[in-house]
Write a protein that holds these residues in place. Structure first.
Motif, PDB file in Angstrom:
ATOM      1  N   ASP A   1       0.826  -1.212   0.000  1.00  0.00           N
ATOM      2  CA  ASP A   1       0.000   0.000   0.000  1.00  0.00           C
ATOM      3  C   ASP A   1       0.859   1.260   0.000  1.00  0.00           C
ATOM      4  OD1 ASP A   1      -2.391  -1.337  -0.107  1.00  0.00           O
ATOM      5  OD2 ASP A   1      -2.868  -1.121   2.019  1.00  0.00           O
TER       6      ASP A   1
ATOM      7  N   TRP B   1       2.292   1.897  -3.417  1.00  0.00           N
ATOM      8  CA  TRP B   1       1.228   2.363  -4.301  1.00  0.00           C
ATOM      9  C   TRP B   1       0.724   3.758  -3.932  1.00  0.00           C
ATOM     10  CZ3 TRP B   1      -1.269   1.535  -8.727  1.00  0.00           C
ATOM     11  CH2 TRP B   1      -1.074   0.326  -9.390  1.00  0.00           C
TER      12      TRP B   1
ATOM     13  N   ARG C   1      -1.388   4.144  -1.417  1.00  0.00           N
ATOM     14  CA  ARG C   1      -2.763   3.949  -0.952  1.00  0.00           C
ATOM     15  C   ARG C   1      -2.853   4.160   0.552  1.00  0.00           C
ATOM     16  NH1 ARG C   1      -3.508  -1.327  -4.580  1.00  0.00           N
ATOM     17  NH2 ARG C   1      -2.241  -2.244  -2.944  1.00  0.00           N
ATOM     18  N   LYS C   2      -3.991   4.592   1.017  1.00  0.00           N
ATOM     19  CA  LYS C   2      -4.212   4.783   2.457  1.00  0.00           C
ATOM     20  C   LYS C   2      -4.297   3.413   3.133  1.00  0.00           C
ATOM     21  CE  LYS C   2      -7.240   7.184   5.727  1.00  0.00           C
ATOM     22  NZ  LYS C   2      -7.238   6.099   6.704  1.00  0.00           N
TER      23      LYS C   2
END
Length: 434
Positions: free
Chosen positions: A348, A351, A353-354
């Motif tokens: 994550d 990426w 992402r959260k």
């Protein structure tokens, strides 16, 4: 006889060594379970990556685990609620249950002897500790139960049961999951420079780096030489023992653990801080002579674990000033579950992402803990100890491990053969004995 039951049952695929220069978006350094899971998730996410391993994949601590997959990490939850608050304790439980569920999903695709099992933490002395932990875990919304008795051949003062945990064969799992991954073995990283990662036979140009080498080897960032110490523990596998249905571990650091693998009973114990004295295999053998007199020793091996300051792994950005350098370490004897969790979090992060768990596992969290003073004291004492046998990592005096015939560092856990050849990091080179 110091090979684990896993290495006896599996022949892992081989990968070529890196020759010449390479370019990639993400470089993973370290081919244990954590690094391989990072590679697996990055590949599935369509990320350009390379994994390099200095020896063979799974040749370090991955092959020496007892391979329990569980979110029950000792009596951690009552302590987490007291020290970190209800919300973080609940988050820790949720994160590790997610890792367990991911294993369950993946293992449906692979033959790796995955079995759902109840996990128990027992106490020989203090019933109140067990009752307190059951209450804490129930508060967090998980159905832990108190047990008066167990299948073990001695009386306990209670046990906490976590239902529907699991166990497997870690090398069977890795053998299946690593097929098709972009891995280079026998590729030892000599240096990390601002422009490239230097190996013995070429350079790797990369945008981001993930360090999954068990103990982080870059000293100038993160302060891991103060935030970690290493703990050695021993495992023996016996035939002719009664079958036990659950997985068990003592709440005491000096206690024993139990699980079955096929017709073998795996017993862990005899642990000690690396470089100190402990009971080793002799303690386990004495136990089986008393409680399992008809047992027959089949395997014995040792494992080494990185211990964090607060019982929570360090997963995330390596240091405050290294936005493209990541780490996963400090798994505190729960490396199987923590490896999966690390791979999920780090994927994550790569990426962008959260992820709800970034803050809880951040290596930059507060490190002012009692264990920090103990680690600093051990380093200071062993730096000042006169000895010709010194660790090349930071210069601590090495101690002879008579059970395994190795030179061990009590400061940070590096280990060397009798002639100084490196066995375990954070040292990146052999010890030069005069």
């Amino acid at each position: 006889m110091h090979d684990s039951v896993w290495t006896d049952s599996v022949k892992l695929p081989e990968f070529k060594k890196l020759e010449g220069n390479k370019k990639t978006d993400v470089l993973i350094i370290g081919g244990g379970l954590c690094g391989i899971l990072c590679a697996y998730f990055l590949k599935n996410a369509g990320v350009d990556y390379i994994l390099v391993e200095g020896n063979r994949i799974a040749s370090g601590n991955t092959k020496n685990t007892t391979a329990k997959i569980t979110s029950q990490h000792g009596l951690i939850y009552s302590n987490l609620i007291n020290n970190s608050g209800f919300e973080k304790a609940q988050m820790y439980l949720r994160a590790n249950q997610m890792a367990l569920e991911e294993y369950e999903s993946l293992c449906k695709k692979f033959d790796c002897d995955f079995e759902s099992k109840n996990n128990f933490v027992y106490s020989l002395k203090d019933r109140s500790l067990i009752e307190k932990e059951v209450f804490a875990v129930n508060q967090l919304g998980f159905p832990a139960e108190f047990f008066e008795n167990t299948e073990l051949p001695f009386n306990v003062n209670g046990a906490v049961c976590f239902p529907k945990q699991a166990q497997f064969n870690p090398l069977k799992f890795i053998s299946a999951i690593c097929k098709g991954l972009n891995i280079f073995e026998k590729t030892f990283v000599r240096e990390i420079t601002p422009s490239a990662v230097i190996t013995e036979h070429g350079k790797i140009f990369t945008k981001k780096i993930i360090i999954t080498t068990h103990f982080p080897f870059i000293n100038k960032h993160g302060g891991y030489f103060l935030k970690l110490y290493q703990h050695r523990s021993y495992v023996s596998a016996y035939k002719n023992c009664p079958d036990i249905k659950g997985m068990y571990v003592d709440e005491s650091e000096k206690g024993m653990s139990f699980r079955m693998y096929n017709d073998l009973l795996l017993i862990g114990g005899g642990g000690h801080r690396t470089g100190k004295k402990g009971g080793c295999w002799e303690e386990i053998n004495n136990f089986t002579t008393k409680y399992y007199p008809g047992s027959k020793l089949s395997f014995q091996w040792a494992a080494q674990d990185c211990m964090s300051l607060d019982g929570i792994p360090y997963i995330g950005q390596y240091g405050k000033n290294t936005p493209d350098l990541y780490v996963a370490t400090g798994f505190n004897k729960w490396g199987i579950t923590s490896s999966m969790l690390s791979a999920m979090i780090l994927t994550d992060m790569i990426w962008g992402r959260k992820n709800d768990f970034f803050e809880l596992f951040s290596p930059q969290r507060n490190i002012i803990k009692p264990q920090l003073l103990i680690n600093a004291f051990e380093s200071a004492i062993n730096l000042l100890t006169p000895s010709a046998k010194r660790c090349p990592h930071l210069g601590c005096a090495l101690k002879w491990n008579k059970a395994e015939h190795t030179w061990d560092c009590p400061c940070h856990g590096s280990r060397f053969e009798k002639n100084g050849k490196l066995l375990d990091n954070p040292s990146t080179g052999d010890a030069k004995f005069r």
